[in-house]
Write an enzyme that holds these catalytic residues in place. Sequence first.
Site, short mmCIF file in Angstrom:
data_model
loop_
_atom_site.label_atom_id
_atom_site.label_comp_id
_atom_site.label_asym_id
_atom_site.label_seq_id
_atom_site.Cartn_x
_atom_site.Cartn_y
_atom_site.Cartn_z
N TYR A 263 10.99 67.52 37.39
CA TYR A 263 10.47 67.21 36.06
C TYR A 263 9.66 68.38 35.54
CZ TYR A 263 6.22 65.99 38.71
OH TYR A 263 5.14 66.00 39.55
N PRO A 264 9.70 68.62 34.22
CA PRO A 264 8.85 69.64 33.60
C PRO A 264 7.55 69.02 33.12
CG PRO A 264 10.45 68.88 32.00
CD PRO A 264 10.70 68.08 33.27
N LYS B 114 0.14 71.17 30.47
CA LYS B 114 -1.26 70.79 30.46
C LYS B 114 -1.63 70.51 29.00
CE LYS B 114 -2.99 70.95 34.68
NZ LYS B 114 -1.78 70.99 35.50
#
EC number: 1.3.98.5
Length: 249
Positions: free
Chosen positions: A145-146, A149
């Site tokens: 998964y990407p 922040k």
Amino acid sequence: MSQAAETLDGWYSLHLFYAVDWPTLRLVPDEDRIQIVQEFHDFLDKLASVRDDHNGDHALYNITGQKADILLWVLRPEMQELNSIELALNKLRIADYLVPTYSYVSIIELSNYLAGKSDEDPYENPHVKARLYPELPHSDYICFYPMNKRRNETYNWYMLSMEERQKLMYDHGMIGRKYAGKIKQFITGSVGFDDYEWGVTLFAQDPLQFKKIVYEMRFDETTARYGDFGSFFVGHVLPEETLETFFRI
């Protein structure tokens, strides 16, 4: 201005996701299909030849669900090598039956949030080198998964001081350590390379561990306040010796 974290960077990374065009492949005569799959097998054998020289690695997985059928993850010392590999794959006959659904460009990364002070060259540290230039575990299951922040008016990771970020990442890392021996994790940095800032690739023998670690980390402040996530992809290892069976119709 807040102090930027320094990173150690290793091999370049390319996650390639494909759906198989089964209706079109079904029209291919068995003899031709076998030759097409063998050509793909030979391509993967060529990719694997760099492992002996420790100049990269790759992994092939069958993705669960309708986001994709196949994930090919490739690691190489230079980004241009990833271009060459993708081009070579696109020129194979099997590419006529593979529909790209997603890709992710990044680089194996370690940050200095938890690093101690030392005059040692980290690139000469055997433990660090093993993480920057890894031999992939090829466990039964994979999860990718990407993530970003978060940076908005309420919560902005990049406006926190280095000390605040170090504390948060320490607490975050302590959760991950609880899964040592159950999950192998690889973080790849993608700022300036792709749409998210990091990619996370997890390997495990038991896919339930993916759910457990991701759920537990939801309660960690680093994730709860500052984590934004993209799509999750999970799948089972696709041994190359089973490709003929996988593509058989």
